[in-house]
Design a protein around this motif. Structure first.
Motif, PDB file in Angstrom:
ATOM      1  N   ALA A 184       0.761  -1.398   0.005  1.00 23.95           N
ATOM      2  CA  ALA A 184      -0.111  -0.072  -0.122  1.00 23.95           C
ATOM      3  C   ALA A 184       0.942   1.226   0.066  1.00 23.95           C
ATOM      4  O   ALA A 184       1.864   1.251   0.664  1.00 23.95           O
ATOM      5  CB  ALA A 184      -0.945   0.029   1.064  1.00 23.95           C
ATOM      6  N   LYS A 185       0.436   2.286  -0.642  1.00 15.80           N
ATOM      7  CA  LYS A 185       1.269   3.573  -0.591  1.00 15.80           C
ATOM      8  C   LYS A 185       1.207   4.400   0.712  1.00 15.80           C
ATOM      9  O   LYS A 185       0.138   4.292   1.174  1.00 15.80           O
ATOM     10  CB  LYS A 185       0.659   4.378  -2.019  1.00 15.80           C
ATOM     11  N   ILE A 186       2.026   4.809   0.914  1.00 14.18           N
ATOM     12  CA  ILE A 186       2.331   5.588   2.306  1.00 14.18           C
ATOM     13  C   ILE A 186       3.210   6.754   2.227  1.00 14.18           C
ATOM     14  O   ILE A 186       4.061   6.628   1.236  1.00 14.18           O
ATOM     15  CB  ILE A 186       2.998   4.487   3.384  1.00 14.18           C
ATOM     16  N   THR A 187       2.894   7.700   2.877  1.00 13.88           N
ATOM     17  CA  THR A 187       3.683   9.017   2.694  1.00 13.88           C
ATOM     18  C   THR A 187       4.753   9.054   3.631  1.00 13.88           C
ATOM     19  O   THR A 187       4.942   8.380   4.640  1.00 13.88           O
ATOM     20  CB  THR A 187       2.577  10.092   3.086  1.00 13.88           C
ATOM     21  N   LYS A 188       5.603  10.055   3.438  1.00 15.96           N
ATOM     22  CA  LYS A 188       6.889  10.191   4.042  1.00 15.96           C
ATOM     23  C   LYS A 188       6.511  10.650   5.393  1.00 15.96           C
ATOM     24  O   LYS A 188       7.019   9.928   6.619  1.00 15.96           O
ATOM     25  CB  LYS A 188       7.601  11.406   3.465  1.00 15.96           C
ATOM     26  N   GLU A 189       5.387  11.456   5.887  1.00 22.27           N
ATOM     27  CA  GLU A 189       4.926  11.849   6.925  1.00 22.27           C
ATOM     28  C   GLU A 189       4.268  10.875   7.487  1.00 22.27           C
ATOM     29  O   GLU A 189       4.744  10.597   9.062  1.00 22.27           O
ATOM     30  CB  GLU A 189       3.954  12.954   6.851  1.00 22.27           C
ATOM     31  N   GLN A 190       3.624   9.925   7.212  1.00 28.38           N
ATOM     32  CA  GLN A 190       3.211   8.911   7.845  1.00 28.38           C
ATOM     33  C   GLN A 190       4.193   7.937   8.362  1.00 28.38           C
ATOM     34  O   GLN A 190       4.119   7.275   9.364  1.00 28.38           O
ATOM     35  CB  GLN A 190       2.041   7.774   7.149  1.00 28.38           C
ATOM     36  N   CYS A 191       5.360   7.585   7.395  1.00 28.43           N
ATOM     37  CA  CYS A 191       6.304   6.798   7.965  1.00 28.43           C
ATOM     38  C   CYS A 191       7.087   7.443   9.019  1.00 28.43           C
ATOM     39  O   CYS A 191       7.484   6.658  10.074  1.00 28.43           O
ATOM     40  CB  CYS A 191       7.252   6.737   6.750  1.00 28.43           C
ATOM     41  N   GLU A 192       7.236   8.618   9.054  1.00 30.28           N
ATOM     42  CA  GLU A 192       7.810   9.224  10.222  1.00 30.28           C
ATOM     43  C   GLU A 192       7.036   9.177  11.547  1.00 30.28           C
ATOM     44  O   GLU A 192       7.544   9.035  12.767  1.00 30.28           O
ATOM     45  CB  GLU A 192       8.050  10.662  10.131  1.00 30.28           C
ATOM     46  N   LYS A 193       5.779   9.233  11.458  1.00 29.53           N
ATOM     47  CA  LYS A 193       5.070   8.991  12.625  1.00 29.53           C
ATOM     48  C   LYS A 193       5.083   7.511  13.188  1.00 29.53           C
ATOM     49  O   LYS A 193       5.437   7.292  14.404  1.00 29.53           O
ATOM     50  CB  LYS A 193       3.378   9.162  12.320  1.00 29.53           C
ATOM     51  N   ILE A 194       5.201   6.526  12.290  1.00 27.51           N
ATOM     52  CA  ILE A 194       5.256   5.129  12.507  1.00 27.51           C
ATOM     53  C   ILE A 194       6.672   4.769  13.222  1.00 27.51           C
ATOM     54  O   ILE A 194       6.701   4.301  14.444  1.00 27.51           O
ATOM     55  CB  ILE A 194       5.056   4.058  11.421  1.00 27.51           C
ATOM     56  N   ILE A 195       7.795   5.507  12.736  1.00 26.24           N
ATOM     57  CA  ILE A 195       9.073   5.352  13.192  1.00 26.24           C
ATOM     58  C   ILE A 195       9.073   5.836  14.788  1.00 26.24           C
ATOM     59  O   ILE A 195       9.567   5.412  15.682  1.00 26.24           O
ATOM     60  CB  ILE A 195      10.170   6.194  12.467  1.00 26.24           C
ATOM     61  N   GLU A 196       8.483   6.961  14.818  1.00 27.09           N
ATOM     62  CA  GLU A 196       8.229   7.477  16.499  1.00 27.09           C
ATOM     63  C   GLU A 196       7.224   6.791  17.336  1.00 27.09           C
ATOM     64  O   GLU A 196       7.004   7.187  18.380  1.00 27.09           O
ATOM     65  CB  GLU A 196       7.744   9.055  15.858  1.00 27.09           C
ATOM     66  N   GLY A 197       6.559   6.013  16.688  1.00 25.16           N
ATOM     67  CA  GLY A 197       5.532   5.363  17.582  1.00 25.16           C
ATOM     68  C   GLY A 197       4.278   5.768  17.687  1.00 25.16           C
ATOM     69  O   GLY A 197       3.274   5.404  18.411  1.00 25.16           O
ATOM     70  N   ILE A 256       1.091   5.629  16.021  1.00 22.44           N
ATOM     71  CA  ILE A 256       0.533   4.801  14.923  1.00 22.44           C
ATOM     72  C   ILE A 256      -1.237   4.714  15.040  1.00 22.44           C
ATOM     73  O   ILE A 256      -1.690   3.960  14.384  1.00 22.44           O
ATOM     74  CB  ILE A 256       0.989   3.121  15.185  1.00 22.44           C
ATOM     75  N   GLU A 257      -1.741   5.737  15.967  1.00 22.12           N
ATOM     76  CA  GLU A 257      -3.139   5.876  15.862  1.00 22.12           C
ATOM     77  C   GLU A 257      -3.968   5.937  14.489  1.00 22.12           C
ATOM     78  O   GLU A 257      -4.881   5.490  14.166  1.00 22.12           O
ATOM     79  CB  GLU A 257      -3.720   6.554  17.151  1.00 22.12           C
ATOM     80  N   PHE A 258      -3.144   6.564  13.736  1.00 23.01           N
ATOM     81  CA  PHE A 258      -3.856   7.080  12.554  1.00 23.01           C
ATOM     82  C   PHE A 258      -4.084   5.738  11.515  1.00 23.01           C
ATOM     83  O   PHE A 258      -4.949   5.584  10.756  1.00 23.01           O
ATOM     84  CB  PHE A 258      -2.799   8.097  11.580  1.00 23.01           C
ATOM     85  N   LEU A 259      -3.054   4.668  12.043  1.00 25.78           N
ATOM     86  CA  LEU A 259      -3.147   3.372  11.178  1.00 25.78           C
ATOM     87  C   LEU A 259      -4.472   2.483  11.512  1.00 25.78           C
ATOM     88  O   LEU A 259      -5.151   2.165  10.715  1.00 25.78           O
ATOM     89  CB  LEU A 259      -1.982   2.463  11.682  1.00 25.78           C
ATOM     90  N   LEU A 269      -3.999  -2.922   4.864  1.00 28.68           N
ATOM     91  CA  LEU A 269      -2.622  -3.104   5.251  1.00 28.68           C
ATOM     92  C   LEU A 269      -2.124  -2.446   6.567  1.00 28.68           C
ATOM     93  O   LEU A 269      -1.623  -2.762   7.376  1.00 28.68           O
ATOM     94  CB  LEU A 269      -1.607  -3.116   4.074  1.00 28.68           C
ATOM     95  N   PHE A 270      -2.517  -0.994   6.704  1.00 24.77           N
ATOM     96  CA  PHE A 270      -2.338  -0.014   7.596  1.00 24.77           C
ATOM     97  C   PHE A 270      -2.907  -0.570   8.930  1.00 24.77           C
ATOM     98  O   PHE A 270      -2.529  -0.608  10.002  1.00 24.77           O
ATOM     99  CB  PHE A 270      -3.039   1.067   7.345  1.00 24.77           C
ATOM    100  N   VAL A 271      -4.259  -1.025   8.831  1.00 27.74           N
ATOM    101  CA  VAL A 271      -5.086  -1.581   9.973  1.00 27.74           C
ATOM    102  C   VAL A 271      -4.135  -2.853  10.630  1.00 27.74           C
ATOM    103  O   VAL A 271      -3.986  -2.983  11.709  1.00 27.74           O
ATOM    104  CB  VAL A 271      -6.387  -1.558   9.564  1.00 27.74           C
ATOM    105  N   GLU A 272      -3.917  -3.609   9.680  1.00 28.95           N
ATOM    106  CA  GLU A 272      -3.062  -4.997   9.956  1.00 28.95           C
ATOM    107  C   GLU A 272      -1.562  -4.810  10.962  1.00 28.95           C
ATOM    108  O   GLU A 272      -1.615  -5.538  11.782  1.00 28.95           O
ATOM    109  CB  GLU A 272      -2.721  -5.819   8.785  1.00 28.95           C
ATOM    110  N   LEU A 273      -0.955  -3.846  10.105  1.00 27.93           N
ATOM    111  CA  LEU A 273       0.242  -3.304  10.991  1.00 27.93           C
ATOM    112  C   LEU A 273      -0.054  -2.712  12.073  1.00 27.93           C
ATOM    113  O   LEU A 273       0.672  -3.195  13.294  1.00 27.93           O
ATOM    114  CB  LEU A 273       1.042  -2.158   9.878  1.00 27.93           C
ATOM    115  N   TYR A 274      -1.014  -1.840  12.294  1.00 24.99           N
ATOM    116  CA  TYR A 274      -1.675  -1.462  13.527  1.00 24.99           C
ATOM    117  C   TYR A 274      -1.917  -2.560  14.593  1.00 24.99           C
ATOM    118  O   TYR A 274      -1.209  -2.640  15.691  1.00 24.99           O
ATOM    119  CB  TYR A 274      -2.747  -0.456  13.693  1.00 24.99           C
TER     120      TYR A 274
END
Length: 228
Positions: A99-112, A114-117, A124-129
């Protein structure tokens, strides 16, 4: 929903002599990947996920029959097209959800953050969450390499040569072009990957013959975890 298609995937360590011989043969009948640069290559950077017990790593090392791993990936330092991917392996066959994901979303995931997922319309976002919450999945390590890829329509064959495979060790800074990396696989070797659907055409089988070299259980992620 369309049924996920699983493919065959063979991997070999080959030396530079093998690489040149195979490349000279396959360029006669296969076309170069359209994303290649003037050097017939493109750069791949991935950030892999794993949990506190290194589940993805240990399942690969132990050869577990059904396994999966998540990663964030982009090409040629282009942050306008980034993919979240889940690669699955079942009974020796490989499948991939992306699934396509933005740079900003990636940075959020790296920082923990993840509620947006959880509130996404992307499955795939929901599964990752769920995996990050339930299995304590976290971003783990960067893997860099240069890929040379060729396509053969019959059998939907894709042959790639992966070179200069490097790891960022414990770094998660995938958008830092200057992040320190070190080699994770001896640079005198190239990783040859052969992917195809139901069958591998006989002409391709002949092209990729490498004397006594056999398919090997290679994982660029596992190799990049050698330093921790």
């Amino acid at each position: 929903m369309a049924e996920k298609k699983f493919r065959h995937e063979l991997k070999h360590y080959i030396n530079m002599s093998d690489y040149m011989a195979i490349k000279n043969r396959l360029t006669q009948i296969m076309r170069l990947d359209k994303n290649a640069n003037q050097n017939n290559e493109y750069k791949i950077r991935s950030l892999y996920f794993d949990n506190l017990n290194d589940k993805a790593l240990m399942e690969k090392i132990n050869g577990i029959n059904r396994r999966e791993k998540f990663r964030i990936r982009f090409y040629n330092d282009d942050y306008s097209f980034i993919k979240l991917e889940k690669k699955s392996k079942i009974n020796g066959l490989c499948g991939k959800d992306s699934a396509k994901i933005t740079k900003e979303q990636c940075e959020k995931i790296i920082e923990g953050d993840i509620e947006f997922l959880k509130h996404s319309n992307t499955p795939l976002f929901v599964e990752l969450y769920a995996k990050m919450k339930g299995d304590l999945l976290k971003t783990k390590t960067i893997v860099d390499y240069t890929r040379e890829a060729y396509i053969y329509p019959t059998g939907n064959v894709r042959i790639t040569f992966d070179k200069d495979i490097r790891t960022g060790i414990h770094s998660k800074s995938i958008f830092d072009a200057n992040v320190p990396t070190i080699s994770s696989i001896d640079n005198t070797f190239v990783v040859l990957e052969v992917k195809y659907d139901e069958f591998l055409p006989e002409i391709i089988q002949h092209i990729i013959q490498t004397n006594d070299r056999r398919a090997t259980a290679i994982s660029k992620y596992a190799a990049s975890r050698i330093y921790g």
